[in-house]
Write a protein that holds these residues in place. Structure first.
Motif, PDB file in Angstrom:
ATOM      1  N   VAL A 176      -9.347 -83.323-109.718  1.00 31.45           N
ATOM      2  CA  VAL A 176      -9.380 -84.968-109.311  1.00 31.45           C
ATOM      3  C   VAL A 176     -10.185 -85.624-110.306  1.00 31.45           C
ATOM      4  O   VAL A 176     -11.015 -85.427-110.957  1.00 31.45           O
ATOM      5  CB  VAL A 176     -10.388 -84.680-107.868  1.00 31.45           C
ATOM      6  CG1 VAL A 176     -10.643 -86.180-107.585  1.00 31.45           C
ATOM      7  CG2 VAL A 176      -9.626 -83.919-106.721  1.00 31.45           C
ATOM      8  N   VAL A 177      -9.430 -86.862-110.608  1.00 33.04           N
ATOM      9  CA  VAL A 177      -9.987 -87.745-111.577  1.00 33.04           C
ATOM     10  C   VAL A 177     -10.702 -89.035-110.515  1.00 33.04           C
ATOM     11  O   VAL A 177      -9.838 -89.662-109.840  1.00 33.04           O
ATOM     12  CB  VAL A 177      -8.989 -88.365-112.370  1.00 33.04           C
ATOM     13  CG1 VAL A 177      -9.698 -89.262-113.227  1.00 33.04           C
ATOM     14  CG2 VAL A 177      -8.542 -87.212-113.467  1.00 33.04           C
ATOM     15  N   ALA A 178     -11.784 -89.274-110.556  1.00 38.21           N
ATOM     16  CA  ALA A 178     -12.406 -90.161-109.639  1.00 38.21           C
ATOM     17  C   ALA A 178     -13.363 -91.266-110.353  1.00 38.21           C
ATOM     18  O   ALA A 178     -14.208 -90.713-111.290  1.00 38.21           O
ATOM     19  CB  ALA A 178     -13.260 -89.589-108.593  1.00 38.21           C
ATOM     20  N   ARG A 179     -13.476 -92.413-109.931  1.00 38.50           N
ATOM     21  CA  ARG A 179     -14.488 -93.201-110.604  1.00 38.50           C
ATOM     22  C   ARG A 179     -15.354 -94.189-109.324  1.00 38.50           C
ATOM     23  O   ARG A 179     -14.628 -94.343-108.374  1.00 38.50           O
ATOM     24  CB  ARG A 179     -13.935 -94.337-111.414  1.00 38.50           C
ATOM     25  CG  ARG A 179     -13.529 -93.860-112.539  1.00 38.50           C
ATOM     26  CD  ARG A 179     -12.684 -94.850-113.316  1.00 38.50           C
ATOM     27  NE  ARG A 179     -11.914 -94.433-114.359  1.00 38.50           N
ATOM     28  CZ  ARG A 179     -12.057 -94.743-115.630  1.00 38.50           C
ATOM     29  NH1 ARG A 179     -12.638 -95.838-115.815  1.00 38.50           N
ATOM     30  NH2 ARG A 179     -11.177 -94.125-116.749  1.00 38.50           N
ATOM     31  N   GLY A 180     -16.475 -94.076-109.413  1.00 38.30           N
ATOM     32  CA  GLY A 180     -17.282 -94.722-108.286  1.00 38.30           C
ATOM     33  C   GLY A 180     -18.832 -94.240-108.381  1.00 38.30           C
ATOM     34  O   GLY A 180     -19.209 -93.636-109.097  1.00 38.30           O
ATOM     35  N   ARG A 181     -19.302 -94.534-107.002  1.00 37.25           N
ATOM     36  CA  ARG A 181     -20.606 -93.655-106.698  1.00 37.25           C
ATOM     37  C   ARG A 181     -20.500 -92.048-106.295  1.00 37.25           C
ATOM     38  O   ARG A 181     -19.948 -91.905-105.040  1.00 37.25           O
ATOM     39  CB  ARG A 181     -21.258 -94.592-105.572  1.00 37.25           C
ATOM     40  CG  ARG A 181     -21.658 -95.897-106.075  1.00 37.25           C
ATOM     41  CD  ARG A 181     -22.274 -97.019-104.981  1.00 37.25           C
ATOM     42  NE  ARG A 181     -21.131 -97.069-103.841  1.00 37.25           N
ATOM     43  CZ  ARG A 181     -21.236 -97.007-102.690  1.00 37.25           C
ATOM     44  NH1 ARG A 181     -22.389 -96.550-102.003  1.00 37.25           N
ATOM     45  NH2 ARG A 181     -20.044 -97.363-101.803  1.00 37.25           N
ATOM     46  N   THR A 182     -21.157 -91.438-106.861  1.00 37.63           N
ATOM     47  CA  THR A 182     -21.155 -89.853-106.520  1.00 37.63           C
ATOM     48  C   THR A 182     -21.870 -89.537-105.504  1.00 37.63           C
ATOM     49  O   THR A 182     -23.030 -89.990-105.469  1.00 37.63           O
ATOM     50  CB  THR A 182     -21.416 -89.105-107.762  1.00 37.63           C
ATOM     51  OG1 THR A 182     -20.335 -89.474-108.771  1.00 37.63           O
ATOM     52  CG2 THR A 182     -21.176 -87.714-107.515  1.00 37.63           C
ATOM     53  N   VAL A 183     -21.435 -88.819-104.378  1.00 31.00           N
ATOM     54  CA  VAL A 183     -22.241 -88.358-103.247  1.00 31.00           C
ATOM     55  C   VAL A 183     -22.120 -86.784-103.369  1.00 31.00           C
ATOM     56  O   VAL A 183     -21.235 -86.410-103.264  1.00 31.00           O
ATOM     57  CB  VAL A 183     -21.563 -88.644-101.949  1.00 31.00           C
ATOM     58  CG1 VAL A 183     -22.598 -88.512-100.594  1.00 31.00           C
ATOM     59  CG2 VAL A 183     -21.634 -90.370-102.085  1.00 31.00           C
ATOM     60  N   PHE A 184     -23.360 -86.165-103.209  1.00 33.88           N
ATOM     61  CA  PHE A 184     -23.607 -84.820-103.210  1.00 33.88           C
ATOM     62  C   PHE A 184     -23.918 -84.437-101.746  1.00 33.88           C
ATOM     63  O   PHE A 184     -24.953 -84.787-101.585  1.00 33.88           O
ATOM     64  CB  PHE A 184     -24.423 -84.512-104.486  1.00 33.88           C
ATOM     65  CG  PHE A 184     -24.176 -84.529-105.688  1.00 33.88           C
ATOM     66  CD1 PHE A 184     -23.137 -83.968-106.500  1.00 33.88           C
ATOM     67  CD2 PHE A 184     -24.493 -85.712-106.545  1.00 33.88           C
ATOM     68  CE1 PHE A 184     -22.797 -84.132-107.725  1.00 33.88           C
ATOM     69  CE2 PHE A 184     -24.215 -86.137-107.784  1.00 33.88           C
ATOM     70  CZ  PHE A 184     -23.401 -85.090-108.339  1.00 33.88           C
ATOM     71  N   LEU A 185     -23.434 -83.607-101.204  1.00 36.30           N
ATOM     72  CA  LEU A 185     -23.744 -83.280 -99.957  1.00 36.30           C
ATOM     73  C   LEU A 185     -24.285 -81.822 -99.933  1.00 36.30           C
ATOM     74  O   LEU A 185     -23.659 -80.966-100.381  1.00 36.30           O
ATOM     75  CB  LEU A 185     -22.519 -83.355 -99.044  1.00 36.30           C
ATOM     76  CG  LEU A 185     -22.095 -84.741 -98.567  1.00 36.30           C
ATOM     77  CD1 LEU A 185     -20.815 -84.570 -97.473  1.00 36.30           C
ATOM     78  CD2 LEU A 185     -22.970 -85.566 -98.249  1.00 36.30           C
ATOM     79  N   ARG A 186     -25.404 -81.826 -99.312  1.00 30.18           N
ATOM     80  CA  ARG A 186     -26.013 -80.180 -99.109  1.00 30.18           C
ATOM     81  C   ARG A 186     -24.989 -79.551 -98.270  1.00 30.18           C
ATOM     82  O   ARG A 186     -24.061 -79.933 -97.461  1.00 30.18           O
ATOM     83  CB  ARG A 186     -27.333 -80.412 -98.291  1.00 30.18           C
ATOM     84  CG  ARG A 186     -27.828 -79.409 -98.039  1.00 30.18           C
ATOM     85  CD  ARG A 186     -29.275 -79.460 -97.468  1.00 30.18           C
ATOM     86  NE  ARG A 186     -30.150 -78.327 -97.124  1.00 30.18           N
ATOM     87  CZ  ARG A 186     -30.543 -77.854 -95.942  1.00 30.18           C
ATOM     88  NH1 ARG A 186     -30.259 -78.636 -94.909  1.00 30.18           N
ATOM     89  NH2 ARG A 186     -31.328 -76.688 -96.227  1.00 30.18           N
ATOM     90  N   GLY A 187     -24.972 -78.036 -98.474  1.00 27.34           N
ATOM     91  CA  GLY A 187     -24.391 -77.438 -97.831  1.00 27.34           C
ATOM     92  C   GLY A 187     -24.329 -77.492 -96.364  1.00 27.34           C
ATOM     93  O   GLY A 187     -25.482 -77.462 -95.719  1.00 27.34           O
ATOM     94  N   GLN A 188     -23.208 -77.575 -95.691  1.00 31.21           N
ATOM     95  CA  GLN A 188     -23.305 -77.868 -94.042  1.00 31.21           C
ATOM     96  C   GLN A 188     -22.835 -76.699 -93.427  1.00 31.21           C
ATOM     97  O   GLN A 188     -22.180 -75.777 -93.834  1.00 31.21           O
ATOM     98  CB  GLN A 188     -22.581 -79.016 -93.604  1.00 31.21           C
ATOM     99  CG  GLN A 188     -23.111 -80.307 -94.168  1.00 31.21           C
ATOM    100  CD  GLN A 188     -24.467 -80.556 -93.617  1.00 31.21           C
ATOM    101  OE1 GLN A 188     -24.794 -80.703 -92.649  1.00 31.21           O
ATOM    102  NE2 GLN A 188     -25.336 -80.865 -94.736  1.00 31.21           N
ATOM    103  N   ILE A 189     -23.887 -76.377 -92.407  1.00 26.80           N
ATOM    104  CA  ILE A 189     -23.662 -75.079 -91.443  1.00 26.80           C
ATOM    105  C   ILE A 189     -23.411 -75.321 -89.897  1.00 26.80           C
ATOM    106  O   ILE A 189     -23.398 -76.331 -89.634  1.00 26.80           O
ATOM    107  CB  ILE A 189     -24.961 -73.971 -91.841  1.00 26.80           C
ATOM    108  CG1 ILE A 189     -26.148 -74.532 -91.764  1.00 26.80           C
ATOM    109  CG2 ILE A 189     -24.645 -73.483 -93.004  1.00 26.80           C
ATOM    110  CD1 ILE A 189     -26.593 -75.417 -90.739  1.00 26.80           C
ATOM    111  N   GLY A 190     -23.509 -74.257 -89.403  1.00 27.02           N
ATOM    112  CA  GLY A 190     -23.255 -74.608 -87.701  1.00 27.02           C
ATOM    113  C   GLY A 190     -24.606 -75.067 -87.088  1.00 27.02           C
ATOM    114  O   GLY A 190     -25.276 -74.135 -86.451  1.00 27.02           O
ATOM    115  N   GLN A 191     -25.059 -76.190 -87.535  1.00 26.49           N
ATOM    116  CA  GLN A 191     -26.382 -76.675 -87.229  1.00 26.49           C
ATOM    117  C   GLN A 191     -26.113 -78.092 -86.884  1.00 26.49           C
ATOM    118  O   GLN A 191     -25.679 -78.956 -87.756  1.00 26.49           O
ATOM    119  CB  GLN A 191     -27.419 -76.459 -88.181  1.00 26.49           C
ATOM    120  CG  GLN A 191     -28.923 -76.976 -87.959  1.00 26.49           C
ATOM    121  CD  GLN A 191     -29.801 -76.561 -88.966  1.00 26.49           C
ATOM    122  OE1 GLN A 191     -29.402 -77.039 -90.024  1.00 26.49           O
ATOM    123  NE2 GLN A 191     -30.762 -75.937 -88.324  1.00 26.49           N
TER     124      GLN A 191
END
Length: 137
Positions: free
Chosen positions: A28-43
């Motif tokens: 993927v080639v992307a430009r903009g504001r990067t968002v890093f999401l923490r690992g999500q679980i069944g919570q």
């Protein structure tokens, strides 16, 4: 598509022996504001309560619901996701988890990596999904 997706494919053709229907790509080639999401679980994000104990598909559903909610709160949407990493504690969970993820990310074509690990942070957690997104300028 918001970003340039290189070598898109669907897992139906790539893994015909598995019952999967995920839209993915090689880069993927992307430009903009990067968002890093923490690992999500069944919570549940609001209560911190673990949900769907013993149900890997239910936990994957909750993880993707959390990802969608966090992307909205960050000012983006699922279509901004560029990369996902899926951690499962048993390789037999792969199809069930990827089917859930595939429904949430249909038409998005993120880069995806899947990893089997011996355990997650709590013994009741069966799957964890993290994502990196870029919200276009």
């Amino acid at each position: 598509m918001k970003h340039t997706r290189i070598r898109t494919f669907n897992t139906k053709a790539t893994y015909p022996e598995q019952n999967l229907d995920n839209d993915l790509c090689q880069a993927v080639v992307a430009r903009g504001r990067t968002v890093f999401l923490r690992g999500q679980i069944g919570q549940d994000l609001d209560t911190s309560e673990s949900v769907c104990i013993g149900d890997v598909a239910g936990q994957a559903e909750q993880a993707m619901k959390n990802i969608a909610m966090l992307m909205k709160e960050a000012g983006g949407e699922l279509e901004d996701i560029c990369k996902i990493t899926i951690y499962i504690i048993d390789p037999r969970y792969r199809e069930a988890v990827y089917r859930v993820v595939g429904t949430w990310l249909k038409g998005v074509f993120p880069v995806s990596t899947g990893i089997v690990v011996s355990a997650l942070a709590r013994p009741e957690w069966l799957v964890e999904i993290d994502a990196t997104a870029v919200i276009p300028d």
